[in-house]
Design an enzyme around this catalytic site. Structure first.
Site, PDB file in Angstrom:
ATOM      1  NE  ARG A 196      34.159  29.248  10.164  1.00 64.45           N
ATOM      2  CZ  ARG A 196      34.828  28.187   9.731  1.00 64.45           C
ATOM      3  NH1 ARG A 196      34.802  27.068  10.415  1.00 64.45           N
ATOM      4  NH2 ARG A 196      35.496  28.230   8.605  1.00 64.45           N
ATOM      5  NE  ARG A 210      33.620  21.463  12.920  1.00 68.23           N
ATOM      6  CZ  ARG A 210      34.776  21.193  12.372  1.00 68.23           C
ATOM      7  NH1 ARG A 210      35.013  19.980  11.933  1.00 68.23           N
ATOM      8  NH2 ARG A 210      35.701  22.114  12.262  1.00 68.23           N
ATOM      9  NE  ARG A 256      25.603  19.752   8.529  1.00 71.29           N
ATOM     10  CZ  ARG A 256      26.923  19.729   8.447  1.00 71.29           C
ATOM     11  NH1 ARG A 256      27.628  20.702   8.942  1.00 71.29           N
ATOM     12  NH2 ARG A 256      27.552  18.731   7.850  1.00 71.29           N
ATOM     13  CG  ASP A 287      31.972  27.381   3.871  1.00 76.97           C
ATOM     14  OD1 ASP A 287      32.381  27.297   5.040  1.00 76.97           O
ATOM     15  OD2 ASP A 287      32.738  27.368   2.893  1.00 76.97           O
ATOM     16  CE1 TYR A 342      40.314  26.237   1.632  1.00 75.03           C
ATOM     17  CE2 TYR A 342      39.488  28.478   1.650  1.00 75.03           C
ATOM     18  CZ  TYR A 342      39.938  27.365   2.322  1.00 75.03           C
ATOM     19  OH  TYR A 342      40.009  27.385   3.686  1.00 75.03           O
TER      20      TYR A 342
HETATM   21  C1  LIG Z   1      38.164  29.938   5.425  1.00 76.25           C
HETATM   22  C2  LIG Z   1      36.673  29.836   5.651  1.00 76.25           C
HETATM   23  C3  LIG Z   1      35.838  28.743   5.290  1.00 76.25           C
HETATM   24  N1  LIG Z   1      34.563  29.071   5.678  1.00 76.25           N
HETATM   25  C4  LIG Z   1      34.542  30.295   6.289  1.00 76.25           C
HETATM   26  C5  LIG Z   1      35.855  30.810   6.249  1.00 76.25           C
HETATM   27  C6  LIG Z   1      36.263  32.172   6.736  1.00 76.25           C
HETATM   28  C7  LIG Z   1      36.216  32.231   8.215  1.00 76.25           C
HETATM   29  C8  LIG Z   1      37.419  31.692   8.928  1.00 76.25           C
HETATM   30  O1  LIG Z   1      38.529  32.046   8.544  1.00 76.25           O
HETATM   31  O2  LIG Z   1      37.207  30.969   9.900  1.00 76.25           O
HETATM   32  C9  LIG Z   1      33.409  31.061   6.815  1.00 76.25           C
HETATM   33  C10 LIG Z   1      32.318  30.378   7.502  1.00 76.25           C
HETATM   34  N2  LIG Z   1      32.010  29.040   7.526  1.00 76.25           N
HETATM   35  C11 LIG Z   1      30.886  28.854   8.251  1.00 76.25           C
HETATM   36  C12 LIG Z   1      30.397  30.135   8.667  1.00 76.25           C
HETATM   37  C13 LIG Z   1      29.066  30.419   9.339  1.00 76.25           C
HETATM   38  C14 LIG Z   1      28.961  30.079  10.764  1.00 76.25           C
HETATM   39  C15 LIG Z   1      29.596  31.000  11.755  1.00 76.25           C
HETATM   40  O3  LIG Z   1      30.549  31.743  11.470  1.00 76.25           O
HETATM   41  O4  LIG Z   1      29.119  30.987  12.913  1.00 76.25           O
HETATM   42  C16 LIG Z   1      31.302  31.084   8.228  1.00 76.25           C
HETATM   43  C17 LIG Z   1      31.288  32.596   8.450  1.00 76.25           C
HETATM   44  C18 LIG Z   1      30.262  27.560   8.536  1.00 76.25           C
HETATM   45  C19 LIG Z   1      31.089  26.333   8.462  1.00 76.25           C
HETATM   46  N3  LIG Z   1      31.983  25.973   7.491  1.00 76.25           N
HETATM   47  C20 LIG Z   1      32.489  24.734   7.759  1.00 76.25           C
HETATM   48  C21 LIG Z   1      31.914  24.250   8.948  1.00 76.25           C
HETATM   49  C22 LIG Z   1      32.203  22.892   9.572  1.00 76.25           C
HETATM   50  C23 LIG Z   1      31.440  21.875   8.797  1.00 76.25           C
HETATM   51  C24 LIG Z   1      30.810  20.856   9.651  1.00 76.25           C
HETATM   52  O5  LIG Z   1      30.136  21.199  10.634  1.00 76.25           O
HETATM   53  O6  LIG Z   1      30.951  19.670   9.318  1.00 76.25           O
HETATM   54  C25 LIG Z   1      31.014  25.232   9.387  1.00 76.25           C
HETATM   55  C26 LIG Z   1      30.108  25.174  10.580  1.00 76.25           C
HETATM   56  C27 LIG Z   1      33.454  24.021   6.906  1.00 76.25           C
HETATM   57  C28 LIG Z   1      34.640  24.803   6.493  1.00 76.25           C
HETATM   58  N4  LIG Z   1      34.636  25.786   5.549  1.00 76.25           N
HETATM   59  C29 LIG Z   1      35.897  26.341   5.448  1.00 76.25           C
HETATM   60  C30 LIG Z   1      36.726  25.673   6.380  1.00 76.25           C
HETATM   61  C31 LIG Z   1      38.190  25.959   6.597  1.00 76.25           C
HETATM   62  C32 LIG Z   1      35.926  24.716   7.044  1.00 76.25           C
HETATM   63  C33 LIG Z   1      36.313  23.813   8.187  1.00 76.25           C
HETATM   64  C34 LIG Z   1      36.648  22.445   7.755  1.00 76.25           C
HETATM   65  C35 LIG Z   1      36.628  21.494   8.928  1.00 76.25           C
HETATM   66  O7  LIG Z   1      37.517  21.617   9.781  1.00 76.25           O
HETATM   67  O8  LIG Z   1      35.716  20.665   8.987  1.00 76.25           O
HETATM   68  C36 LIG Z   1      36.221  27.495   4.591  1.00 76.25           C
END
Ligand SMILES: Cc1c2[nH]c(c1CCC(=O)O)Cc1[nH]c(c(CCC(=O)O)c1C)Cc1[nH]c(c(CCC(=O)O)c1C)Cc1[nH]c(c(C)c1CCC(=O)O)C2
Length: 337
Positions: free
Chosen positions: A24, A28, A37, A73, A148
């Site tokens: 990650r 954010r 974004r 994602d 999910y």
């Molecule tokens: C379980 C999981 C998800 N997504 C992901 C996982 C496995 C990794 C982990 O366990 O942390 C994987 C993921 N999601 C994202 C990335 C790429 C960016 C990176 O790793 O640097 C990766 C590798 C972007 C994202 N994916 C997400 C964001 C945030 C969205 C935003 O910026 O509004 C990003 C940058 C959204 C997301 N997507 C998911 C969640 C739990 C969330 C967060 C929700 C929140 O709290 O807003 C599902």
């Protein structure tokens, strides 16, 4: 590219210092990310190659990390296969019609590579822009994605998921088989476009017992990993210390470790396997001397492993100060001597 620190560590070489990147790292915690974004929904941003390239590059430019992680994602391939899933800000993935029984399986067709042509375009653009820094492709593992799909969103106890796997094992295995094929296709597209390494995220596998993991999950993650054995494969889970050998057995070249056990202990549990980890992301909010001591401890303990990639034990928290991550990278880079 084969000589990058990351790939060498994945092959089990002792490197002069561990390669470093952060799960990650793109996202954010970065003001430049929030700016790009603005007004664009998460899944829409993943479909715009220019935006994907920019966001993936941001932490590489800012921190000088040894790898880029593809901005996407875990639910992107599900959505591309036709599943009605959205990412709600501050919540996570939300599935409109959860999978609860056999009749729902028809809604999980295979993923056509053409449905993720935006991924191909983004990865190609990135490989060019990265000029030698390796790109890590990734996907969600079958269990984490299925959780999910079954729960309909994030879950604390995974009760519907566990009830389904135990009560209707045939439906469960059919579901995981379908998700595994979608996941394998998503990884294949990234590799064919130029990703050097892949990471399979089984973020929520730690909710399972060792026996459940072995019986209900491992065969499906193994099927995914077997299809992408032409690049180094990192297999990551949170709370999976009790079954690290199974994570390796699934076909990983590198096993990801959260912060719950030290890396020398992890190395004893999976002898000969390169490790990735394992700074607690919450500690990045502590005072610098605390963080510095943790970084040094982890690098030292990591020497017990056959190859070590420095990372956090889970993703960067949104409240993390980017300057602290920059200092962590600086400290590790200074170890090269
Ligand atoms: C379980 C999981 C998800 N997504 C992901 C996982 C496995 C990794 C982990 O366990 O942390 C994987 C993921 N999601 C994202 C990335 C790429 C960016 C990176 O790793 O640097 C990766 C590798 C972007 C994202 N994916 C997400 C964001 C945030 C969205 C935003 O910026 O509004 C990003 C940058 C959204 C997301 N997507 C998911 C969640 C739990 C969330 C967060 C929700 C929140 O709290 O807003 C599902």
């Amino acid at each position: 590219m084969n000589e990058s620190l990351l790939v060498r560590a994945c092959r089990g070489e002792q490197t002069e210092r561990p390669p470093v990147w952060f799960m990650r790292q793109a996202g954010r915690s970065l003001p430049e990310y929030r700016k790009v974004r603005e007004g664009v929904p998460m899944l829409e941003s993943c479909r715009r190659p220019e935006m994907v390239v920019e966001i993936t590059m941001q932490p590489v430019r800012r921190y000088g990390v040894d790898a880029a992680i593809f901005f996407s994602d875990i639910v992107v391939p599900l959505r591309a296969a036709g599943i009605d899933v959205e990412i709600e800000s501050g919540v996570g993935p939300v599935v409109a019609e959860p999978v609860r029984g056999r009749a729902d399986l028809d809604r999980l067709p295979p993923l056509e590579p053409g449905a993720v042509s935006f991924v191909t375009e983004s990865v190609r653009g990135l490989v060019e822009e990265l000029a030698g820094t390796p790109l890590i492709g990734f996907a969600g593992a079958p269990f984490t994605l299925a959780s999910y799909l079954v729960e309909g969103g994030p879950s604390r106890h995974y009760e519907r998921t566990k009830a389904l796997m135990h009560s209707q094992p045939d439906v469960w295995h059919d579901l995981l088989g379908r998700v595994a094929r979608i996941t394998a296709t998503f990884l294949r597209v990234q590799i064919d476009a130029g990703a050097s390494v892949v990471q399979l995220f089984d973020s929520w596998a730690g909710a399972l017992s060792k026996a459940e993991y072995e019986r209900f999950v491992l065969p499906h993650s193994a099927a995914v990993l077997a299809e992408v054995n032409d690049v180094p494969r990192i297999h990551f889970g949170v709370g999976t210390s009790e079954f690290l050998p199974l994570m390796a057995q699934a076909g990983a070249d590198v096993v990801g470790v959260d912060w719950r056990i030290p890396l020398d202990e992890a190395a004893r549990r999976v002898p000969g396997v390169p490790l990735q980890g394992n700074l607690d992301p919450a500690l990045l909010l502590a005072d610098w001397p605390v963080i510095e001591a943790e970084v040094d401890r982890i690098v030292t303990e990591g020497r017990a492993a056959e190859g070590h990639i420095f990372n956090l034990g889970h993703g960067v928290l949104p409240s993390t100060d980017p300057d602290v991550l920059a200092r962590v990278v600086e400290r590790i880079r200074a170890m090269a001597g």
